[in-house]
Design a protein around this motif. Structure first.
Motif, PDB file in Angstrom:
ATOM      1  N   PHE A   1      -6.006   0.077  20.481  1.00 60.64           N
ATOM      2  CA  PHE A   1      -5.283  -0.918  19.567  1.00 60.64           C
ATOM      3  C   PHE A   1      -4.945  -0.107  18.109  1.00 60.64           C
ATOM      4  O   PHE A   1      -3.827  -0.302  17.554  1.00 60.64           O
ATOM      5  CB  PHE A   1      -5.822  -2.191  19.372  1.00 60.64           C
ATOM      6  N   SER A   2      -6.191   0.376  17.788  1.00 62.12           N
ATOM      7  CA  SER A   2      -5.701   1.270  16.450  1.00 62.12           C
ATOM      8  C   SER A   2      -4.697   2.364  16.499  1.00 62.12           C
ATOM      9  O   SER A   2      -3.966   2.510  15.544  1.00 62.12           O
ATOM     10  CB  SER A   2      -7.099   2.081  15.970  1.00 62.12           C
ATOM     11  N   ILE A   3      -4.581   3.080  17.685  1.00 62.01           N
ATOM     12  CA  ILE A   3      -3.630   4.026  17.784  1.00 62.01           C
ATOM     13  C   ILE A   3      -2.079   3.129  17.745  1.00 62.01           C
ATOM     14  O   ILE A   3      -1.035   3.690  17.133  1.00 62.01           O
ATOM     15  CB  ILE A   3      -3.669   4.835  19.161  1.00 62.01           C
ATOM     16  N   LEU A   4      -2.188   2.016  18.411  1.00 58.64           N
ATOM     17  CA  LEU A   4      -0.938   1.238  18.344  1.00 58.64           C
ATOM     18  C   LEU A   4      -0.654   0.939  17.006  1.00 58.64           C
ATOM     19  O   LEU A   4       0.827   0.831  16.616  1.00 58.64           O
ATOM     20  CB  LEU A   4      -0.926   0.295  19.440  1.00 58.64           C
ATOM     21  N   GLY A   5      -1.485   0.381  16.199  1.00 57.98           N
ATOM     22  CA  GLY A   5      -1.265   0.044  14.862  1.00 57.98           C
ATOM     23  C   GLY A   5      -0.829   1.056  14.107  1.00 57.98           C
ATOM     24  O   GLY A   5       0.279   0.834  13.139  1.00 57.98           O
ATOM     25  N   ALA A   6      -1.390   2.123  14.269  1.00 56.03           N
ATOM     26  CA  ALA A   6      -0.989   3.190  13.391  1.00 56.03           C
ATOM     27  C   ALA A   6       0.567   3.601  13.657  1.00 56.03           C
ATOM     28  O   ALA A   6       1.391   3.815  12.918  1.00 56.03           O
ATOM     29  CB  ALA A   6      -1.596   4.426  13.548  1.00 56.03           C
ATOM     30  N   VAL A   7       0.869   3.553  14.886  1.00 56.20           N
ATOM     31  CA  VAL A   7       2.403   3.994  15.273  1.00 56.20           C
ATOM     32  C   VAL A   7       3.287   2.948  14.894  1.00 56.20           C
ATOM     33  O   VAL A   7       4.507   3.172  14.457  1.00 56.20           O
ATOM     34  CB  VAL A   7       2.349   4.486  16.806  1.00 56.20           C
ATOM     35  N   VAL A   8       3.037   1.594  14.770  1.00 59.48           N
ATOM     36  CA  VAL A   8       3.857   0.725  14.606  1.00 59.48           C
ATOM     37  C   VAL A   8       3.948   0.852  13.070  1.00 59.48           C
ATOM     38  O   VAL A   8       5.062   0.434  12.416  1.00 59.48           O
ATOM     39  CB  VAL A   8       3.312  -0.752  14.754  1.00 59.48           C
ATOM     40  N   GLY A   9       2.753   1.127  12.396  1.00 61.86           N
ATOM     41  CA  GLY A   9       2.977   1.222  10.627  1.00 61.86           C
ATOM     42  C   GLY A   9       3.826   2.409  10.297  1.00 61.86           C
ATOM     43  O   GLY A   9       4.677   2.284   9.574  1.00 61.86           O
ATOM     44  N   GLU A  10       4.054   3.471  11.307  1.00 62.96           N
ATOM     45  CA  GLU A  10       4.802   4.596  11.203  1.00 62.96           C
ATOM     46  C   GLU A  10       6.207   4.227  11.427  1.00 62.96           C
ATOM     47  O   GLU A  10       7.382   4.845  10.799  1.00 62.96           O
ATOM     48  CB  GLU A  10       4.643   5.909  11.939  1.00 62.96           C
ATOM     49  N   PHE A  11       6.405   3.399  12.067  1.00 69.09           N
ATOM     50  CA  PHE A  11       7.813   2.882  12.614  1.00 69.09           C
ATOM     51  C   PHE A  11       8.475   2.342  11.270  1.00 69.09           C
ATOM     52  O   PHE A  11       9.792   2.408  11.367  1.00 69.09           O
ATOM     53  CB  PHE A  11       7.748   1.944  13.741  1.00 69.09           C
ATOM     54  N   ILE A  12       7.612   1.290  10.599  1.00 69.00           N
ATOM     55  CA  ILE A  12       8.156   0.666   9.432  1.00 69.00           C
ATOM     56  C   ILE A  12       8.509   1.478   8.475  1.00 69.00           C
ATOM     57  O   ILE A  12       9.463   1.368   7.671  1.00 69.00           O
ATOM     58  CB  ILE A  12       7.283  -0.400   8.935  1.00 69.00           C
ATOM     59  N   GLY A  13       7.719   2.496   8.127  1.00 70.88           N
ATOM     60  CA  GLY A  13       7.856   3.331   6.992  1.00 70.88           C
ATOM     61  C   GLY A  13       6.875   4.350   6.922  1.00 70.88           C
ATOM     62  O   GLY A  13       5.531   4.107   6.629  1.00 70.88           O
ATOM     63  N   ALA A  14       7.448   5.697   7.041  1.00 71.03           N
ATOM     64  CA  ALA A  14       6.398   6.798   6.971  1.00 71.03           C
ATOM     65  C   ALA A  14       7.108   8.084   7.042  1.00 71.03           C
ATOM     66  O   ALA A  14       8.784   8.165   7.094  1.00 71.03           O
ATOM     67  CB  ALA A  14       5.631   6.921   8.178  1.00 71.03           C
ATOM     68  N   LYS A  15       6.831   9.039   6.443  1.00 67.45           N
ATOM     69  CA  LYS A  15       7.350  10.506   6.457  1.00 67.45           C
ATOM     70  C   LYS A  15       6.528  11.473   7.448  1.00 67.45           C
ATOM     71  O   LYS A  15       7.161  12.514   7.490  1.00 67.45           O
ATOM     72  CB  LYS A  15       7.294  10.940   5.092  1.00 67.45           C
ATOM     73  N   GLU A  16       5.790  11.101   7.905  1.00 71.22           N
ATOM     74  CA  GLU A  16       5.047  11.812   9.167  1.00 71.22           C
ATOM     75  C   GLU A  16       4.485  11.221  10.032  1.00 71.22           C
ATOM     76  O   GLU A  16       3.920   9.854   9.721  1.00 71.22           O
ATOM     77  CB  GLU A  16       4.087  13.010   8.615  1.00 71.22           C
TER      78      GLU A  16
ATOM     79  N   PHE B   1       0.616  -1.221  -0.056  1.00 66.30           N
ATOM     80  CA  PHE B   1       0.004  -0.022   0.035  1.00 66.30           C
ATOM     81  C   PHE B   1       0.989   1.292  -0.222  1.00 66.30           C
ATOM     82  O   PHE B   1       0.351   2.355   0.111  1.00 66.30           O
ATOM     83  CB  PHE B   1      -1.022  -0.046   1.402  1.00 66.30           C
ATOM     84  N   GLY B   2       2.086   1.110   0.045  1.00 65.55           N
ATOM     85  CA  GLY B   2       2.946   2.342  -0.233  1.00 65.55           C
ATOM     86  C   GLY B   2       3.473   2.989   1.265  1.00 65.55           C
ATOM     87  O   GLY B   2       2.730   2.505   2.347  1.00 65.55           O
ATOM     88  N   PHE B   3       4.181   4.073   1.332  1.00 63.63           N
ATOM     89  CA  PHE B   3       4.457   4.876   2.372  1.00 63.63           C
ATOM     90  C   PHE B   3       3.489   5.765   3.011  1.00 63.63           C
ATOM     91  O   PHE B   3       3.732   6.479   3.928  1.00 63.63           O
ATOM     92  CB  PHE B   3       5.901   5.543   2.115  1.00 63.63           C
ATOM     93  N   GLY B   4       2.368   6.008   2.203  1.00 62.63           N
ATOM     94  CA  GLY B   4       1.499   6.905   2.528  1.00 62.63           C
ATOM     95  C   GLY B   4       0.598   6.293   3.797  1.00 62.63           C
ATOM     96  O   GLY B   4       0.820   5.419   4.363  1.00 62.63           O
ATOM     97  N   MET B   5      -0.713   7.155   3.898  1.00 66.17           N
ATOM     98  CA  MET B   5      -1.686   6.812   5.062  1.00 66.17           C
ATOM     99  C   MET B   5      -2.239   5.571   4.845  1.00 66.17           C
ATOM    100  O   MET B   5      -2.573   4.846   6.119  1.00 66.17           O
ATOM    101  CB  MET B   5      -2.719   7.860   5.023  1.00 66.17           C
ATOM    102  N   THR B   6      -2.575   4.915   3.636  1.00 67.88           N
ATOM    103  CA  THR B   6      -3.106   3.802   3.588  1.00 67.88           C
ATOM    104  C   THR B   6      -2.715   2.465   4.402  1.00 67.88           C
ATOM    105  O   THR B   6      -3.307   1.805   4.867  1.00 67.88           O
ATOM    106  CB  THR B   6      -3.331   3.489   2.106  1.00 67.88           C
ATOM    107  N   SER B   7      -1.217   2.559   4.093  1.00 69.01           N
ATOM    108  CA  SER B   7      -0.884   1.339   4.744  1.00 69.01           C
ATOM    109  C   SER B   7      -0.746   1.260   6.443  1.00 69.01           C
ATOM    110  O   SER B   7      -1.120   0.268   7.159  1.00 69.01           O
ATOM    111  CB  SER B   7       0.800   1.239   4.464  1.00 69.01           C
ATOM    112  N   LYS B   8      -0.770   2.497   6.950  1.00 68.25           N
ATOM    113  CA  LYS B   8      -0.848   2.808   8.318  1.00 68.25           C
ATOM    114  C   LYS B   8      -2.505   2.541   8.814  1.00 68.25           C
ATOM    115  O   LYS B   8      -2.748   1.880  10.094  1.00 68.25           O
ATOM    116  CB  LYS B   8      -0.602   4.076   8.841  1.00 68.25           C
ATOM    117  N   VAL B   9      -3.318   2.964   8.043  1.00 68.83           N
ATOM    118  CA  VAL B   9      -4.841   2.671   8.257  1.00 68.83           C
ATOM    119  C   VAL B   9      -5.233   1.250   8.158  1.00 68.83           C
ATOM    120  O   VAL B   9      -5.682   0.669   8.979  1.00 68.83           O
ATOM    121  CB  VAL B   9      -5.753   3.365   7.140  1.00 68.83           C
ATOM    122  N   VAL B  10      -4.658   0.279   7.100  1.00 65.22           N
ATOM    123  CA  VAL B  10      -4.575  -1.181   7.299  1.00 65.22           C
ATOM    124  C   VAL B  10      -4.131  -1.938   8.581  1.00 65.22           C
ATOM    125  O   VAL B  10      -4.786  -2.573   8.970  1.00 65.22           O
ATOM    126  CB  VAL B  10      -3.937  -1.639   5.896  1.00 65.22           C
TER     127      VAL B  10
END
Length: 266
Positions: A195-210, A124-133
């Motif tokens: 848990f959704s907050i946790l998931g978003a932060v974990v996703g940002e750890f892997i790959g994010a720009k913000e 889903f890329g480095f954008g918001m979609t992968s963090k939402v998933v």
């Protein structure tokens, strides 16, 4: 005015104990760190953390990171809640579907979600979609389990009575199963939104720009430990606000459960 206040404290001592414990921990932490010679880059004092937090709150870029994480968490939570409500309702009503799909759902739940985060970034890329998933995947299972258990907790006698009077499956669901399931559903939503907050932060750890997860990595790279604690404080506040928001909604829509609990405890 003194009597109502005293009565309130007697009935709900946590109103006094919670801030008292917080103040005690902060004071002990503030004076224990220099007393034991702990360096600030290992464990900063609360005063240093407060300074870092204030500096970040004055930075417009910090609010951009916060907004991104909040949106990712909210969208992931809503996606998980809708999927869990629909799938949980179907599973609770049809035994064959439960026996067919539940083993796959449980098997998927046993997979460490951190291991899935790199895949989501690739897909889903480095954008918001992968963090939402990622947020939705982590929040999905506790909501699903509570939906299923809640729908099955309905009183069999009430269901039988409605059936005798000619009520169809939809009427039984609307009048008995859904009201009985609502306390369980809100418990699942309470867990899922955190848990959704946790998931978003974990996703940002892997790959994010913000996002706050990205900001945590940046403060870590810069050895800004006080800044890391400041971000963690913000995440804790966000989690608490989300938790109490769900609790307020539960008291608003499931007020009979609160009343029965109070009556039963009396």
């Amino acid at each position: 005015m003194r009597l109502p206040r005293a009565r309130t404290v007697r009935e709900r001592p946590e109103l006094l104990l919670v801030p008292a414990v917080f103040a005690l921990v902060v004071l002990v932490w503030e004076f224990a760190v220099p007393a034991f010679g702990v360096d600030d880059y290992l464990l900063p004092r609360p005063s240093r953390i407060a300074d870092a937090l204030w500096t970040q709150l004055l930075d417009p870029l910090f609010w951009r990171h916060l907004r991104v994480t909040l949106l990712e968490s909210l969208y992931g939570f809503l996606l998980a809640a809708m999927a869990a409500l629909v799938l949980g309702t179907v599973i609770a009503q049809v035994r064959l579907i439960e026996r067919t799909f539940m083993p796959y759902i449980v098997a998927f739940q046993t997979v460490p979600k951190v291991a899935l985060a790199p895949l989501f970034v690739v897909w889903f890329g480095f954008g918001m979609t992968s963090k939402v998933v990622m947020a939705a995947v982590i929040a999905f299972f506790p909501i699903l389990v509570n939906v299923i258990e809640g729908l099955r907790s309905a009183d069999a006698d009430r269901i039988q009575m409605l059936t005798v009077f000619g009520a169809g499956r939809f009427e039984v669901f609307r009048m008995v199963r859904l009201p009985s399931a609502l306390p369980f559903i809100f418990v699942g939503l309470d867990i899922g939104i955190v848990f959704s907050i946790l998931g978003a932060v974990v996703g940002e750890f892997i790959g994010a720009k913000e996002g706050l997860g990205y900001l945590l990595l940046q403060t870590n790279y810069n050895f800004d430990i006080a800044g890391m604690f400041a971000v963690l404080v913000v995440l804790s506040v966000v989690g608490l606000v989300a938790h109490f928001t769900v609790r307020l909604a539960q008291k608003r829509f499931v007020f009979w459960a609160e009343d029965s609990r109070v009556t039963g405890s009396a």
